[in-house]
Design an enzyme around this catalytic site. Sequence first.
Site, PDB file in Angstrom:
ATOM      1  N   HIS A  32     -16.188 -12.623  20.436  1.00 42.38           N
ATOM      2  CA  HIS A  32     -17.445 -12.174  21.905  1.00 42.38           C
ATOM      3  C   HIS A  32     -18.580 -12.564  22.078  1.00 42.38           C
ATOM      4  O   HIS A  32     -19.006 -12.746  20.692  1.00 42.38           O
ATOM      5  CB  HIS A  32     -17.402 -10.595  21.329  1.00 42.38           C
ATOM      6  CG  HIS A  32     -18.272 -10.132  22.384  1.00 42.38           C
ATOM      7  ND1 HIS A  32     -17.656  -8.893  23.742  1.00 42.38           N
ATOM      8  CD2 HIS A  32     -19.367  -9.171  22.994  1.00 42.38           C
ATOM      9  CE1 HIS A  32     -18.311  -8.589  24.165  1.00 42.38           C
ATOM     10  NE2 HIS A  32     -19.386  -8.153  24.138  1.00 42.38           N
ATOM     11  N   ASP A  34     -21.796 -12.528  24.018  1.00 41.02           N
ATOM     12  CA  ASP A  34     -22.910 -12.382  24.966  1.00 41.02           C
ATOM     13  C   ASP A  34     -23.715 -13.335  25.903  1.00 41.02           C
ATOM     14  O   ASP A  34     -24.452 -13.895  24.737  1.00 41.02           O
ATOM     15  CB  ASP A  34     -23.406 -11.210  24.109  1.00 41.02           C
ATOM     16  CG  ASP A  34     -22.533  -9.621  23.460  1.00 41.02           C
ATOM     17  OD1 ASP A  34     -22.235  -8.812  24.333  1.00 41.02           O
ATOM     18  OD2 ASP A  34     -22.435 -10.069  22.077  1.00 41.02           O
ATOM     19  N   MET A  36     -27.199 -13.313  27.960  1.00 41.50           N
ATOM     20  CA  MET A  36     -28.094 -12.014  28.234  1.00 41.50           C
ATOM     21  C   MET A  36     -29.308 -13.601  29.282  1.00 41.50           C
ATOM     22  O   MET A  36     -29.049 -14.004  28.750  1.00 41.50           O
ATOM     23  CB  MET A  36     -28.570 -11.406  27.281  1.00 41.50           C
ATOM     24  CG  MET A  36     -27.629 -11.036  26.888  1.00 41.50           C
ATOM     25  SD  MET A  36     -28.365  -9.801  25.262  1.00 41.50           S
ATOM     26  CE  MET A  36     -27.216  -9.383  23.994  1.00 41.50           C
ATOM     27  N   MET A  67     -23.982 -10.536  30.685  1.00 41.08           N
ATOM     28  CA  MET A  67     -24.840  -9.467  31.616  1.00 41.08           C
ATOM     29  C   MET A  67     -26.433 -10.414  31.645  1.00 41.08           C
ATOM     30  O   MET A  67     -27.202 -10.925  31.789  1.00 41.08           O
ATOM     31  CB  MET A  67     -26.038  -9.420  29.418  1.00 41.08           C
ATOM     32  CG  MET A  67     -25.229  -8.190  28.971  1.00 41.08           C
ATOM     33  SD  MET A  67     -24.878  -7.771  27.602  1.00 41.08           S
ATOM     34  CE  MET A  67     -24.614  -8.701  26.538  1.00 41.08           C
ATOM     35  N   MET A 136     -19.392   0.397  27.564  1.00 43.95           N
ATOM     36  CA  MET A 136     -21.311   0.425  27.121  1.00 43.95           C
ATOM     37  C   MET A 136     -21.351   0.952  25.882  1.00 43.95           C
ATOM     38  O   MET A 136     -20.974   2.482  26.308  1.00 43.95           O
ATOM     39  CB  MET A 136     -21.819  -0.447  27.765  1.00 43.95           C
ATOM     40  CG  MET A 136     -21.989  -2.372  28.174  1.00 43.95           C
ATOM     41  SD  MET A 136     -21.359  -3.125  26.283  1.00 43.95           S
ATOM     42  CE  MET A 136     -23.157  -2.922  25.356  1.00 43.95           C
ATOM     43  N   PHE A 142     -29.326  -5.309  23.437  1.00 46.34           N
ATOM     44  CA  PHE A 142     -29.407  -6.097  21.570  1.00 46.34           C
ATOM     45  C   PHE A 142     -28.356  -5.962  20.754  1.00 46.34           C
ATOM     46  O   PHE A 142     -27.499  -4.601  21.197  1.00 46.34           O
ATOM     47  CB  PHE A 142     -30.683  -5.480  21.035  1.00 46.34           C
ATOM     48  CG  PHE A 142     -32.113  -5.552  22.122  1.00 46.34           C
ATOM     49  CD1 PHE A 142     -32.791  -6.914  21.881  1.00 46.34           C
ATOM     50  CD2 PHE A 142     -32.428  -4.932  23.537  1.00 46.34           C
ATOM     51  CE1 PHE A 142     -33.911  -7.227  22.855  1.00 46.34           C
ATOM     52  CE2 PHE A 142     -33.460  -5.470  24.052  1.00 46.34           C
ATOM     53  CZ  PHE A 142     -34.283  -6.449  23.688  1.00 46.34           C
ATOM     54  N   GLY A 144     -26.968  -3.999  16.855  1.00 45.81           N
ATOM     55  CA  GLY A 144     -27.580  -3.120  16.022  1.00 45.81           C
ATOM     56  C   GLY A 144     -28.381  -2.539  16.487  1.00 45.81           C
ATOM     57  O   GLY A 144     -29.320  -1.390  16.251  1.00 45.81           O
ATOM     58  N   GLY A 196     -20.929  -6.323  16.126  1.00 46.84           N
ATOM     59  CA  GLY A 196     -21.449  -7.375  15.657  1.00 46.84           C
ATOM     60  C   GLY A 196     -22.561  -7.322  14.760  1.00 46.84           C
ATOM     61  O   GLY A 196     -21.697  -8.109  13.195  1.00 46.84           O
ATOM     62  N   SER A 197     -23.452  -6.454  14.184  1.00 47.65           N
ATOM     63  CA  SER A 197     -24.120  -6.556  13.228  1.00 47.65           C
ATOM     64  C   SER A 197     -23.039  -5.728  11.816  1.00 47.65           C
ATOM     65  O   SER A 197     -22.970  -5.988  10.494  1.00 47.65           O
ATOM     66  CB  SER A 197     -25.692  -5.715  13.173  1.00 47.65           C
ATOM     67  OG  SER A 197     -24.839  -4.508  13.757  1.00 47.65           O
TER      68      SER A 197
HETATM   69  C1  DX5 Z   1     -25.034  -5.914  23.609  1.00 48.21           C
HETATM   70  C2  DX5 Z   1     -24.529  -6.804  23.042  1.00 48.21           C
HETATM   71  C3  DX5 Z   1     -23.098  -6.285  21.997  1.00 48.21           C
HETATM   72  C4  DX5 Z   1     -24.037  -6.537  20.349  1.00 48.21           C
HETATM   73  C5  DX5 Z   1     -22.998  -5.581  20.041  1.00 48.21           C
HETATM   74  O1  DX5 Z   1     -25.663  -6.150  24.383  1.00 48.21           O
HETATM   75  O2  DX5 Z   1     -23.314  -6.271  24.208  1.00 48.21           O
HETATM   76  O3  DX5 Z   1     -21.885  -7.321  21.687  1.00 48.21           O
HETATM   77  O4  DX5 Z   1     -24.091  -7.729  19.993  1.00 48.21           O
HETATM   78  O5  DX5 Z   1     -24.012  -5.807  18.412  1.00 48.21           O
HETATM   79  P1  DX5 Z   1     -23.546  -4.294  17.569  1.00 48.21           P
HETATM   80  O6  DX5 Z   1     -22.057  -4.272  16.838  1.00 48.21           O
HETATM   81  O7  DX5 Z   1     -24.565  -4.836  16.874  1.00 48.21           O
HETATM   82  O8  DX5 Z   1     -24.192  -2.916  18.194  1.00 48.21           O
HETATM   83 ZN    ZN Z   2     -21.543  -7.515  24.411  1.00 49.62          ZN
END
Ligand code: DX5
Ligand code: ZN
Length: 220
Positions: A32, A34, A36, A67, A136, A142, A144, A196-197
Amino acid sequence: MYQLCPSILSADFNRLGEQIQTLEEAGVEWLHIDVMDGDFVPSISFGMPVIKSIRKESKMFFDVHLMVTEPERYIQDFVDCGADSITVHAEACEDLERTVECIRKAGVKVGVSIKPATPVADISYILEDVDMVLIMTVQPGFGGQKYIDDCTEKIKELKEMIEEEKLHVDIQVDGGINESTLKTVLDAGANLIVAGSYVFKGDLAANAKSVQKVLRKYQD
Ligand code: DX5
Ligand code: ZN
């Protein structure tokens, strides 16, 4: 089909290639990515040069989450640098149908995403034209953050809509996934799990394998 989609936003960019290889060796098929723009969301992440560079070393499915305001401007660029699917935000497009068609014509899979406050009903008209809907489960921008509980109902609602209309649309979730919310979203009907985290913190390979183990149970 259930897939873990690790979000490289939480990667150590000093060791990005190595970490992607670790995921690939752990049997992870999706990545994945991201992107931004500092406009649709407050933060800026990375763009084409990074994707182009990791594409050279990886055979994973590149799931690009834009995004970005008016993403249509960049569809071809992201396809050229190696995207296998492109997800755009319904809220970011002036003409969502046209943007979806543009992604389709570019020859990659099409995803549409909605922010936590956007109702599923807002995208019901376009369900038959997409391969995946990304719900979402945090505010985009962000890694975390904490999972927003109200989003679970949206996953269920979307799942019902897809089944009622007998469509083949994957449900992806993104944001705040951990050991406990993983089960919540799977039970609600999600099958593509962005993390992610939760995956990148600590032992990457072990974390990825433990999520995949849970996914296999749902697959069977
Ligand atoms: C946030 C991103 C996510 C982000 C998720 O805008 O789209 O993909 O990396 O991170 P975690 O899994 O840490 O919430
Ligand atoms: Zn994402």
